[in-house]
Design a protein around this motif. Structure first.
Motif, PDB file in Angstrom:
ATOM      1  N   LEU A  76      -7.193 -18.010 -11.511  1.00 47.48           N
ATOM      2  CA  LEU A  76      -5.903 -18.358 -12.084  1.00 47.48           C
ATOM      3  C   LEU A  76      -6.086 -19.295 -13.272  1.00 47.48           C
ATOM      4  CD1 LEU A  76      -3.820 -18.928  -8.833  1.00 47.48           C
ATOM      5  CD2 LEU A  76      -3.527 -17.064 -10.458  1.00 47.48           C
ATOM      6  N   ILE A  77      -5.340 -19.036 -14.327  1.00 48.08           N
ATOM      7  CA  ILE A  77      -5.436 -19.853 -15.520  1.00 48.08           C
ATOM      8  C   ILE A  77      -4.919 -21.261 -15.225  1.00 48.08           C
ATOM      9  CG2 ILE A  77      -3.139 -19.179 -16.375  1.00 48.08           C
ATOM     10  CD1 ILE A  77      -4.355 -19.217 -19.217  1.00 48.08           C
ATOM     11  N   GLU A  78      -5.489 -22.232 -15.892  1.00 49.08           N
ATOM     12  CA  GLU A  78      -5.083 -23.626 -15.719  1.00 49.08           C
ATOM     13  C   GLU A  78      -4.622 -24.178 -17.060  1.00 49.08           C
ATOM     14  OE1 GLU A  78      -8.381 -25.686 -14.092  1.00 49.08           O
ATOM     15  OE2 GLU A  78      -8.365 -24.596 -12.185  1.00 49.08           O
ATOM     16  N   GLU A 108       5.583 -17.720  -1.004  1.00 49.12           N
ATOM     17  CA  GLU A 108       4.190 -17.561  -1.415  1.00 49.12           C
ATOM     18  C   GLU A 108       3.997 -16.280  -2.218  1.00 49.12           C
ATOM     19  OE1 GLU A 108       1.122 -18.887   1.813  1.00 49.12           O
ATOM     20  OE2 GLU A 108       2.775 -17.863   2.843  1.00 49.12           O
ATOM     21  N   LEU A 109       2.974 -16.330  -3.090  1.00 50.68           N
ATOM     22  CA  LEU A 109       2.545 -15.166  -3.853  1.00 50.68           C
ATOM     23  C   LEU A 109       1.049 -14.949  -3.613  1.00 50.68           C
ATOM     24  CD1 LEU A 109       4.398 -15.806  -7.253  1.00 50.68           C
ATOM     25  CD2 LEU A 109       5.127 -14.345  -5.359  1.00 50.68           C
ATOM     26  N   PRO A 110       0.501 -13.800  -3.996  1.00 48.27           N
ATOM     27  CA  PRO A 110      -0.924 -13.531  -3.742  1.00 48.27           C
ATOM     28  C   PRO A 110      -1.838 -14.538  -4.425  1.00 48.27           C
ATOM     29  CG  PRO A 110       0.233 -11.522  -4.367  1.00 48.27           C
ATOM     30  CD  PRO A 110       1.182 -12.651  -4.607  1.00 48.27           C
ATOM     31  N   ALA A 111      -2.981 -14.796  -3.803  1.00 49.86           N
ATOM     32  CA  ALA A 111      -4.043 -15.639  -4.369  1.00 49.86           C
ATOM     33  C   ALA A 111      -3.547 -17.031  -4.756  1.00 49.86           C
ATOM     34  CB  ALA A 111      -4.673 -14.947  -5.587  1.00 49.86           C
ATOM     35  N   LYS A 112      -2.533 -17.517  -4.059  1.00 49.08           N
ATOM     36  CA  LYS A 112      -1.933 -18.836  -4.323  1.00 49.08           C
ATOM     37  C   LYS A 112      -1.357 -18.932  -5.732  1.00 49.08           C
ATOM     38  CE  LYS A 112      -4.826 -21.271  -0.954  1.00 49.08           C
ATOM     39  NZ  LYS A 112      -5.756 -22.388  -0.696  1.00 49.08           N
ATOM     40  N   MET A 150       1.427 -15.147   3.580  1.00 48.40           N
ATOM     41  CA  MET A 150       0.346 -14.562   2.792  1.00 48.40           C
ATOM     42  C   MET A 150      -0.981 -14.613   3.549  1.00 48.40           C
ATOM     43  SD  MET A 150       1.176 -13.264  -0.103  1.00 48.40           S
ATOM     44  CE  MET A 150       0.227 -11.803  -0.469  1.00 48.40           C
ATOM     45  N   ALA A 151      -1.082 -15.450   4.565  1.00 44.59           N
ATOM     46  CA  ALA A 151      -2.311 -15.565   5.349  1.00 44.59           C
ATOM     47  C   ALA A 151      -2.634 -14.262   6.079  1.00 44.59           C
ATOM     48  CB  ALA A 151      -2.187 -16.707   6.345  1.00 44.59           C
ATOM     49  N   HIS A 152      -1.622 -13.400   6.268  1.00 43.55           N
ATOM     50  CA  HIS A 152      -1.847 -12.124   6.962  1.00 43.55           C
ATOM     51  C   HIS A 152      -2.496 -11.079   6.061  1.00 43.55           C
ATOM     52  CE1 HIS A 152       0.565 -14.153   9.762  1.00 43.55           C
ATOM     53  NE2 HIS A 152       1.731 -13.646   9.475  1.00 43.55           N
TER      54      HIS A 152
END
Length: 904
Positions: free
Chosen positions: A504-506, A660-664, A382-384
């Motif tokens: 992201l919701i917590e 991995e998924l986008p935006a962690k 995902m770093a790319h």
């Protein structure tokens, strides 16, 4: 961020400014577009002009921030929903651009623009267009906020707003001399607005242009004083005495003491998190404590020498799918991994551009990236994403882009060690369709014929770029959803972002994991996007139960959150908890009431009438003259035996785990579904689960008679031999959800085994049987056989376990990649080519299978099929080794069926 507020002086723009502040943004200044002095009564498509004379006082003396104003020199020249600057600057939208451009010069710290757009796509898209040109973020916290009545209550009660009517255009309900200057709160409390809604269908919040307001006070925003109107005059329209404005002649500001700052916005966010957390706890409360035994692992060999050429499937009506696009060469000589990924992506887009140039030669405009409606982007890491996204913007553009799902599959998991893989779905002529008004076209052209079809829109793109309470802004240049021929919806991958904060919701409880609330929020976001759809017909919106199939992604982090000091990798716990949360979300439509914002939600039906005689939109007999006609035309000669809640809970879900998924994010939801119109007319339902057992002695010799072409990635290594001593077997299970008969269907198929050595079986036979059952199961329960054949397959997406996952302590897992999928890709190509050749030989006496289904092979860490019901044979068979999603459709047949059952 620091923002400028676009203020008209009315309730919507004031409340939107307040919501932006409550969500953590800082107000720097306010901007206002005023009518030219000689045209004070001229109506604007974009801006409220009534009461414009007092806005400067409202901002500077009541709110206490700098005020910028520009007179409106342009007119509403470009009236289409999609706005593109024609360069002459004569449209009134360009006045907004000039004003904001000047504000950026004076306040370079400004990053955002708030506005009060509620349901007007016309206004929102123009503001977003200007923001995009000035590199500003649009904040539109009123967009699809709630139903009209609920919104009015929020403005008056939550916002503490006191406003009067300064313009009315709702005869005979609201009359100039009777209602202008009246308090909006008073009209609400006396029931006047509710009465007009019931009698005349008026929007209680005035979104239909019935009235405009001027805010005199807002206790949470007007800190310095409140407006007092001393003198005013009612001016009626010369051509319509039911339309009039209140011209304010004299006014003053009544000073007031400072009011304590409100933290209502923070309470709202906490309340939302608590609601999601409670839903997760309720959904998972009845789950047993499951233990995870040994899981069968994929021990396939690894093949790195590969070359790949994409496969293109072209369907009737111009729907196409371009299969997995890979760089011809793996850029291993580039030292920086991200730079190597960029080089591969550029090679991929160059290949795609070359393909598009040879599709539908002669079409004007020529087939291009504008015609692509959906993109799957697979990265090794995902770093790319950040570096690749810069080039993605240049290729696809930012205006009406395709929807997208982007995930990371792991370093070394893609063929030949590549870092980028992409596939896409496109519709012939759809780019020109979105960007043209249909004039000056060749009468025989495909695009002109599409415009002549007034019943079904070739393509509809939902692209909201404003931050709001509605649904998340897509991270990157892509749309929330694309709709094809008013029938099929392709929804972008949705992660658990809270729309108003874009974070992201917590969870609010330590008993609930982050991935669980993210999954619940993802479903809610998906439902909100579907509810915001407009297919061009009277049936607006959509809901989760209209889905043909869903793909639910989980990250490795989500799996690791379930690790403990006992047992093995907790696959079963991940799947069971995810299934409970997803089923709860499907049953309640993610907590979204379909149609409530648009005012189309069905009212309660009379108690003396059978509710089953009303369709999903509250229309008696579905709009037909009697029940018998309705049943016949909707394809339901008999009443349904499966209630709606049970049917919605049976949407097949394929769950896969990836690194991995986008935006962690730890969870993501991707859907293909039917529009509300199509689901209502053609019926969406899940068929019977079809299963078949495969043993080692199956004859697969016919599959080897085909040549293995270089472009599949096959490197000459022979298929592994079958172990004659093995007693292993594989269970193939397929479940489909279909729309209509032979219109569209998505089959989800798995190949499972409880034996670790099951992979010793010849996988070509397994793949062949999976494709066969995918087609076979694509029918309704009451149908004898499917209407689909291999020619109706748009694309096959094959998922396989590419790595072994083992525990590494109490909170970490170890992933070891074993297979890059080249061998599987060769075998799947062989199977699809063989089946296509057999079909054309039987139908046409020719074995030419040049037009075969497109396919993509995707590496994952683990997978699970959820059918929505307990099937002991499937559940006891063990771990899925392969999973397949097969999308079948005939869009021309779908259009014809829709016309018969709806438009006729």
């Amino acid at each position: 961020m620091k923002f400028v507020a676009l203020l008209s002086g009315g309730k919507d723009s004031i409340y939107s400014t307040l919501k932006a502040i409550q969500n953590g943004h800082e107000l720097v200044c306010c901007a206002h577009l005023a009518p030219m002095q000689q045209n004070t009564e001229e109506e604007s498509y974009m801006y409220q002009t009534a009461g414009s004379e007092v806005v400067k006082t409202q901002v500077e003396e009541c709110i206490g921030v700098p005020f910028y104003m520009r007179e409106i020199h342009g007119q509403s020249k470009i009236k289409s929903l999609v706005y593109e600057n024609d360069g002459d600057g004569s449209d009134e939208v360009e006045d907004l651009y000039i004003l904001l451009e000047q504000i950026k010069v004076n306040h370079p710290e400004v990053e955002g623009v708030s506005s009060g757009a509620i349901l007007s796509t016309y206004q929102r898209t123009r503001i977003e267009h200007v923001c995009s040109r000035l590199n500003l973020t649009s904040l539109s916290y009123m967009w699809r906020f709630s139903s009209q009545r609920s919104l009015l209550d929020s403005i008056l009660d939550d916002g503490g707003i006191e406003a009067i009517l300064v313009r009315v255009a709702c005869p005979p309900g609201l009359m100039p001399y009777r209602h202008l200057g009246k308090s909006l709160r008073e009209l609400r409390d006396l029931g006047v607005l509710d009465h007009l809604k019931d009698k005349w269908g008026m929007h209680p919040a005035g979104e239909g242009g019935e009235y405009e307001t001027m805010v005199l006070d807002c206790s949470k925003l007007f800190k310095r004083g409140r407006l007092v109107i001393d003198e005013s005059e009612v001016i009626c329209d010369e051509n319509d005495d039911g339309v009039g404005i209140l011209k304010i002649i004299n006014w003053r500001v009544e000073k007031k003491s400072n009011i304590e700052e409100s933290n209502n916005g923070e309470r709202t966010i906490i309340c939302g998190r608590k609601q999601i957390t409670e839903r997760v706890q309720e959904a998972t409360s009845s789950l047993p404590n499951t233990s995870d035994g040994d899981q069968a692992e994929n021990s396939t060999m690894r093949f790195l020498k590969s070359m790949h050429a994409p496969n293109v499937q072209i369907m009737r009506g111009g729907l196409c799918h371009v299969s997995a696009l890979l760089s011809p060469v793996s850029c291993n000589d580039v030292t920086n991994e991200a730079d190597a990924a960029v080089q591969e992506f550029l090679a991929v887009t160059q290949t795609l551009q070359h393909l598009l140039a040879y599709l539908f030669v002669g079409d004007l405009p020529q087939t291009s990236s504008y015609d692509i409606l959906y993109v799957h982007l697979y990265l090794s890491e995902m770093a790319h994403f950040t570096k690749i996204n810069q080039h993605y913007v240049q290729f696809f553009g930012t205006h009406l882009p395709p929807s997208r799902a982007c995930v990371a599959v792991g370093r070394g998991a893609l063929p030949g060690g590549r870092r980028v893989m992409m596939d896409c779905t496109l519709q012939r002529g759809s780019g020109g369709y979105l960007r043209s008004d249909g004039d000056s076209l060749d009468s025989d052209s495909f695009l002109n014929q599409s415009f002549q079809n007034k019943h079904h829109l070739l393509r509809k793109c939902l692209h909201v770029q404003s931050i709001s309470h509605w649904a998340p802004v897509c991270i990157g240049p892509y749309s929330q959803a694309n709709t094809l021929r008013s029938a099929v919806v392709f929804l972008a991958g949705m992660i658990g972002l809270v729309p108003e904060s874009m974070m992201l919701i917590e969870p609010e409880s330590s008993e609930v994991s982050s991935w669980e609330v993210e999954l619940c929020q993802s479903w809610k976001n998906a439902a909100a996007v579907l509810d915001g759809l407009d297919d061009g017909g009277r049936l607006m919106g959509g809901q989760l139960e209209d889905s043909l199939g869903a793909l639910v992604y989980f990250s490795q982090t989500a799996l690791e959150s379930l690790l403990d000091d006992k047992g093995s990798v907790p696959w079963k716990r991940l799947w069971s908890r995810a299934d409970s949360i997803s089923r709860e979300s499907l049953s309640c439509n993610g907590g979204i009431v379909m149609g409530s914002v648009d005012g189309t939600a069905p009212d309660a039906q009379p108690s003396n009438v059978d509710p089953s005689l009303y369709d999903e939109d509250g229309v008696l007999y579905g709009g037909y003259e009697d029940e018998e006609t309705w049943r016949e035309m909707s394809g339901n000669a008999e009443d349904k035996t499966l209630d709606e809640s049970e049917q919605s809970s049976r949407v097949p879900l394929l769950m896969v785990c990836l690194p991995e998924l986008p935006a962690k994010a730890q969870a993501e939801v991707e859907l293909v579904g039917a529009t509300r119109r199509a689901a209502t007319c053609l019926e969406v339902c899940t068929g019977l689960i079809v299963t078949e057992m495969i043993s080692q002695d199956c004859d697969v010799s016919s599959l080897h008679n085909l040549d293995m072409p270089w472009n599949t990635g096959y490197d000459g290594t022979p298929t592994r031999t079958v172990d004659k001593e093995s007693n292993s077997s594989i269970l193939i299970s397929s479940v489909s959800r279909s729309m209509g008969s032979g219109c569209a269907s998505m089959s989800t198929v798995t190949a499972s085994s409880s034996c670790a050595d099951a992979i010793s079986l010849d996988t070509e036979q397994v793949l062949s049987k999976m494709v066969e059952l995918a087609i076979k199961s694509a029918k309704k329960k009451d149908e004898d056989q499917t209407l689909f054949t291999v020619k109706d397959i748009l694309n096959v997406r094959l998922y396989y376990t590419a790595a072994s996952v083992s525990k590494l302590g109490e909170s970490e897992s170890k992933v070891e990649y074993l297979d890059d999928g080249s061998h599987l890709r060769s075998q799947l190509h062989s199977v699809l080519k063989f089946k296509s050749a057999m079909y054309y030989h039987e139908k046409h006496g020719s074995s030419n299978a040049s037009n075969m289904p497109a396919y993509t092979v995707v590496p994952v860490l683990g997978m699970h099929l959820s059918c929505g019901e307990k099937i002991s044979q499937v559940e006891n068979q063990g771990t899925p080794l392969l999973a397949m999603q097969v999308l079948m459709c005939d869009m021309l047949r779908t259009e014809a069926e829709l016309w018969i059952r709806y438009n006729r």
